[in-house]
Design an enzyme around this catalytic site. Structure first.
Site, PDB file in Angstrom:
ATOM      1  N   ARG A  71      -7.287   2.855 -43.370  1.00 16.57           N
ATOM      2  CA  ARG A  71      -7.439   3.592 -42.095  1.00 16.57           C
ATOM      3  C   ARG A  71      -6.378   3.215 -41.057  1.00 16.57           C
ATOM      4  NH1 ARG A  71     -13.020   2.372 -42.941  1.00 16.57           N
ATOM      5  NH2 ARG A  71     -14.008   4.078 -44.055  1.00 16.57           N
ATOM      6  N   LYS A 114       5.448  11.842 -36.274  1.00 17.26           N
ATOM      7  CA  LYS A 114       4.989  12.863 -37.223  1.00 17.26           C
ATOM      8  C   LYS A 114       5.215  12.326 -38.625  1.00 17.26           C
ATOM      9  CE  LYS A 114       5.509  17.294 -34.858  1.00 17.26           C
ATOM     10  NZ  LYS A 114       6.252  18.576 -34.832  1.00 17.26           N
ATOM     11  N   GLU A 136      20.320  18.509 -36.374  1.00 15.70           N
ATOM     12  CA  GLU A 136      19.215  18.108 -35.479  1.00 15.70           C
ATOM     13  C   GLU A 136      19.768  17.595 -34.142  1.00 15.70           C
ATOM     14  OE1 GLU A 136      16.146  18.847 -36.121  1.00 15.70           O
ATOM     15  OE2 GLU A 136      15.619  18.500 -38.224  1.00 15.70           O
ATOM     16  N   LYS A 192      14.226  13.317 -27.238  1.00 15.95           N
ATOM     17  CA  LYS A 192      12.991  13.353 -28.036  1.00 15.95           C
ATOM     18  C   LYS A 192      11.922  12.471 -27.393  1.00 15.95           C
ATOM     19  CE  LYS A 192      10.848  13.683 -32.441  1.00 15.95           C
ATOM     20  NZ  LYS A 192      10.931  13.903 -33.850  1.00 15.95           N
ATOM     21  N   GLU A 229       1.837  17.768 -29.897  1.00 17.46           N
ATOM     22  CA  GLU A 229       2.310  19.149 -29.950  1.00 17.46           C
ATOM     23  C   GLU A 229       1.252  20.165 -29.547  1.00 17.46           C
ATOM     24  OE1 GLU A 229       5.221  19.923 -33.059  1.00 17.46           O
ATOM     25  OE2 GLU A 229       4.543  22.001 -33.110  1.00 17.46           O
ATOM     26  N   ARG A 279       6.129  20.000 -27.114  1.00 16.02           N
ATOM     27  CA  ARG A 279       6.793  19.409 -28.281  1.00 16.02           C
ATOM     28  C   ARG A 279       7.264  20.462 -29.290  1.00 16.02           C
ATOM     29  NH1 ARG A 279       5.341  13.924 -31.742  1.00 16.02           N
ATOM     30  NH2 ARG A 279       7.010  14.225 -33.269  1.00 16.02           N
ATOM     31  N   ASN A 301      11.080  22.276 -32.560  1.00 19.33           N
ATOM     32  CA  ASN A 301      11.132  23.027 -33.813  1.00 19.33           C
ATOM     33  C   ASN A 301      12.072  24.217 -33.725  1.00 19.33           C
ATOM     34  OD1 ASN A 301       9.430  21.713 -35.728  1.00 19.33           O
ATOM     35  ND2 ASN A 301       7.722  22.219 -34.385  1.00 19.33           N
ATOM     36  N   HIS A 315      13.328  25.865 -36.833  1.00 22.19           N
ATOM     37  CA  HIS A 315      12.524  25.387 -37.966  1.00 22.19           C
ATOM     38  C   HIS A 315      11.645  26.473 -38.584  1.00 22.19           C
ATOM     39  CE1 HIS A 315      13.931  21.595 -36.420  1.00 22.19           C
ATOM     40  NE2 HIS A 315      13.245  20.893 -37.300  1.00 22.19           N
ATOM     41  N   HIS A 353      12.106  26.375 -42.318  1.00 23.55           N
ATOM     42  CA  HIS A 353      11.058  26.007 -43.283  1.00 23.55           C
ATOM     43  C   HIS A 353      10.876  27.116 -44.333  1.00 23.55           C
ATOM     44  CE1 HIS A 353       8.956  22.895 -40.433  1.00 23.55           C
ATOM     45  NE2 HIS A 353      10.075  22.445 -40.963  1.00 23.55           N
ATOM     46  N   HIS A 389      17.077  19.775 -45.501  1.00 26.24           N
ATOM     47  CA  HIS A 389      16.308  20.180 -44.320  1.00 26.24           C
ATOM     48  C   HIS A 389      17.249  20.525 -43.154  1.00 26.24           C
ATOM     49  CE1 HIS A 389      13.112  20.280 -41.348  1.00 26.24           C
ATOM     50  NE2 HIS A 389      13.763  19.392 -40.629  1.00 26.24           N
TER      51      HIS A 389
HETATM   52  P1  NAD Z   1      16.402  12.288 -47.114  1.00 22.14           P
HETATM   53  O1  NAD Z   1      15.394  11.353 -46.668  1.00 22.14           O
HETATM   54  O2  NAD Z   1      16.181  13.042 -48.376  1.00 22.14           O
HETATM   55  O3  NAD Z   1      17.793  11.501 -47.247  1.00 22.14           O
HETATM   56  C1  NAD Z   1      18.934  12.209 -47.625  1.00 22.14           C
HETATM   57  C2  NAD Z   1      19.650  11.569 -48.836  1.00 22.14           C
HETATM   58  O4  NAD Z   1      20.478  10.513 -48.377  1.00 22.14           O
HETATM   59  C3  NAD Z   1      18.753  10.974 -49.884  1.00 22.14           C
HETATM   60  O5  NAD Z   1      19.312  11.206 -51.153  1.00 22.14           O
HETATM   61  C4  NAD Z   1      18.783   9.492 -49.549  1.00 22.14           C
HETATM   62  O6  NAD Z   1      18.476   8.694 -50.651  1.00 22.14           O
HETATM   63  C5  NAD Z   1      20.200   9.319 -49.112  1.00 22.14           C
HETATM   64  N1  NAD Z   1      20.456   8.245 -48.174  1.00 22.14           N
HETATM   65  C6  NAD Z   1      19.679   7.856 -47.136  1.00 22.14           C
HETATM   66  N2  NAD Z   1      20.307   6.945 -46.409  1.00 22.14           N
HETATM   67  C7  NAD Z   1      21.505   6.715 -46.990  1.00 22.14           C
HETATM   68  C8  NAD Z   1      22.604   5.887 -46.677  1.00 22.14           C
HETATM   69  N3  NAD Z   1      22.634   5.146 -45.576  1.00 22.14           N
HETATM   70  N4  NAD Z   1      23.666   5.890 -47.509  1.00 22.14           N
HETATM   71  C9  NAD Z   1      23.667   6.697 -48.600  1.00 22.14           C
HETATM   72  N5  NAD Z   1      22.675   7.537 -48.940  1.00 22.14           N
HETATM   73  C10 NAD Z   1      21.597   7.537 -48.130  1.00 22.14           C
HETATM   74  O7  NAD Z   1      16.711  13.387 -45.999  1.00 22.14           O
HETATM   75  P2  NAD Z   1      16.747  13.341 -44.408  1.00 22.14           P
HETATM   76  O8  NAD Z   1      17.665  14.406 -44.006  1.00 22.14           O
HETATM   77  O9  NAD Z   1      16.956  11.974 -43.889  1.00 22.14           O
HETATM   78  O10 NAD Z   1      15.250  13.738 -44.006  1.00 22.14           O
HETATM   79  C11 NAD Z   1      14.741  15.005 -44.266  1.00 22.14           C
HETATM   80  C12 NAD Z   1      13.234  14.933 -44.187  1.00 22.14           C
HETATM   81  O11 NAD Z   1      12.848  14.569 -42.870  1.00 22.14           O
HETATM   82  C13 NAD Z   1      12.543  16.244 -44.493  1.00 22.14           C
HETATM   83  O12 NAD Z   1      11.482  16.012 -45.387  1.00 22.14           O
HETATM   84  C14 NAD Z   1      12.002  16.690 -43.151  1.00 22.14           C
HETATM   85  O13 NAD Z   1      10.828  17.444 -43.259  1.00 22.14           O
HETATM   86  C15 NAD Z   1      11.758  15.388 -42.476  1.00 22.14           C
HETATM   87  N6  NAD Z   1      11.744  15.472 -41.020  1.00 22.14           N
HETATM   88  C16 NAD Z   1      10.698  14.914 -40.373  1.00 22.14           C
HETATM   89  C17 NAD Z   1      10.674  14.925 -38.990  1.00 22.14           C
HETATM   90  C18 NAD Z   1       9.555  14.233 -38.258  1.00 22.14           C
HETATM   91  O14 NAD Z   1       9.461  14.384 -37.045  1.00 22.14           O
HETATM   92  N7  NAD Z   1       8.749  13.464 -38.937  1.00 22.14           N
HETATM   93  C19 NAD Z   1      11.716  15.514 -38.277  1.00 22.14           C
HETATM   94  C20 NAD Z   1      12.777  16.071 -38.977  1.00 22.14           C
HETATM   95  C21 NAD Z   1      12.781  16.044 -40.363  1.00 22.14           C
HETATM   96  N1  GLY Z   2      10.944  17.235 -35.450  1.00 24.20           N
HETATM   97  C1  GLY Z   2      10.041  17.871 -34.579  1.00 24.20           C
HETATM   98  C2  GLY Z   2       9.080  16.948 -33.928  1.00 24.20           C
HETATM   99  O1  GLY Z   2       9.145  15.759 -34.099  1.00 24.20           O
HETATM  100  O2  GLY Z   2       8.248  17.396 -33.219  1.00 24.20           O
END
Ligand code: NAD
Ligand code: GLY
Length: 370
Positions: A127, A149, A191, A233, A243, A247, A251, A254, A258, A271
């Protein structure tokens, strides 16, 4: 906190008893002081993936070694396609297999995929246990690691299963960006660009003027871009953590993005690529609705292209492409009673969330896909 780092910047997320700092600087990962004053525990679990572990896990382990008696790790398969129940369970298997308790601190070492999954695991294991975000992609440093998130995907929709759960700290070590593939760097730039049209046109102008330095991963330029993105942010999340209103402007791009990710299958487009292209579509829709002029749409489109991102959406269905986009967008979390909601620009540097006439949305999709 960090005597070796002369350029340490801190951005605070103000959320009452869930407030925390985002540390931004060089060489943070390998310093014990970076991880001081966190909740005390006997054990830590580093959640990372098979690509990042060989690059940075040993450095993080060393820095954590003075703080925890036991440091476990779990190496997830890499990629958006693995942001699912099966992979999430590997984290729980490790936590239980290692007899971790409810004080165990999780460290999310990776990009947004690792961060979102480790955060969701932290939110739900016993939890809720504390967790720290150690984002290693640009996208994760400027967006996903901040604001709490957490989620996994469902085949029918992006980030459909998750929780709001704030980390104890976010550690943005700019040095780790040097190993990031160019395509991933561009995804992170999407972003960063996003914050301009919705909140800060002076920042947009700065990004425009410094795009070459950002693409070259210049440390000074990156430091500013990460800090300003996190400040914006932090402001938005501080006003509306869950949100219920403001917030949603984060997006921007997005809703379309998406649909691209889900429509092509998760992991086909990154993404950030989908968001970049989605911003082109959202700006076009804003212009068609009379909220901004076409000159800005062109300026934004050019900047997204210079960032190395696609500006034309993929065709998801040869017979009824717009219909296919609309079907995916219906699953968007912002949809209300079957009405798709879009983040639209409302003048420069301002955004609002609103529905849009279907014919107009179809026209934008037809115009923006190739
Ligand atoms: P990712 O986590 O897939 O990383 C991208 C690639 O880079 C992967 O292959 C990873 O292994 C590699 N990598 C990471 N760091 C590295 C480094 N320093 N050197 C070499 N390779 C490296 O992709 P991302 O773009 O970081 O994240 C995308 C995800 O984030 C999506 O799932 C999206 O939905 C999510 N997201 C969440 C929020 C939120 O608010 N929680 C906001 C935006 C995006
Ligand atoms: N990436 C959108 C949010 O964090 O709200």
């Amino acid at each position: 906190m960090n005597t070796l780092n002369k350029h340490l910047e801190t951005v605070r997320i103000n959320l009452a008893d869930r407030s925390y700092d985002i540390l931004i600087g060089e060489n943070l990962l390998g310093q014990s002081g970076t991880f001081g004053q966190l909740p005390q525990a006997a054990a830590a679990l580093i959640v990372t993936n098979t690509t990042i572990s060989p690059l940075y896990e040993a450095t993080l382990r060393q820095a954590l070694s003075g703080h925890y008696k036991q440091i476990h790790s779990v190496h997830l398969p890499d990629g958006e396609a693995h942001k699912d129940w099966v992979t999430l369970n590997l984290i729980f298997d490790t936590l239980l297999g290692r007899a971790c308790d409810r004080k165990t601190v999780l460290f999310a070492l990776g990009g947004g995929v690792v961060g979102d999954m480790a955060g969701f695991a932290a939110a739900s294991f016993m939890r809720g246990v504390p967790f720290v975000q150690v984002p290693t992609t640009l996208l994760a440093q400027v967006d996903s690691s901040v604001g709490g998130k957490t989620a996994i995907n469902h085949p029918m929709g992006k980030n459909m299963i998750g929780a709001f759960y704030q980390p104890q700290r976010v550690v943005c070590d700019l040095g780790v960006l040097k190993t990031l593939p160019a395509r991933e760097l561009s995804a992170g730039l999407a972003e960063i660009i996003k914050y301009g049209p919705i909140a800060d046109m002076a920042f947009f102008d700065w990004i425009d003027a410094n795009m070459d330095a950002l693409k070259a991963c210049d440390t000074q330029a990156m430091a500013h871009a990460v800090k300003r993105s996190c400040e914006i942010k932090a402001f938005v999340v501080g006003q509306d953590e869950r949100e219920s209103g403001l917030r949603a402007i984060l997006n921007f791009g997005h809703t379309f993005g998406h649909a691209i990710e889900a429509g092509l299958g998760f992991g086909q487009w990154l993404h950030g690529e989908a968001v970049g292209c989605g911003m082109v579509m959202a700006a076009n829709l804003s212009a068609d609705m009379g909220l901004i002029d076409l000159a800005f749409v062109k300026r934004l489109t050019d900047l997204i292209e210079r960032a190395g991102l696609p500006i034309k959406g993929p065709v998801l269905n040869a017979q009824d492409n717009a219909g296919q986009y609309l079907a995916h967008m219906l699953h968007d979390k912002k949809s209300v009673a079957g009405d798709i909601q879009f983040v639209l620009m409302d003048g420069l540097g301002k955004a609002r969330v609103s529905a849009a006439p279907e014919a107009m949305v179809r026209a934008v999709i037809d115009r923006c896909c190739a």
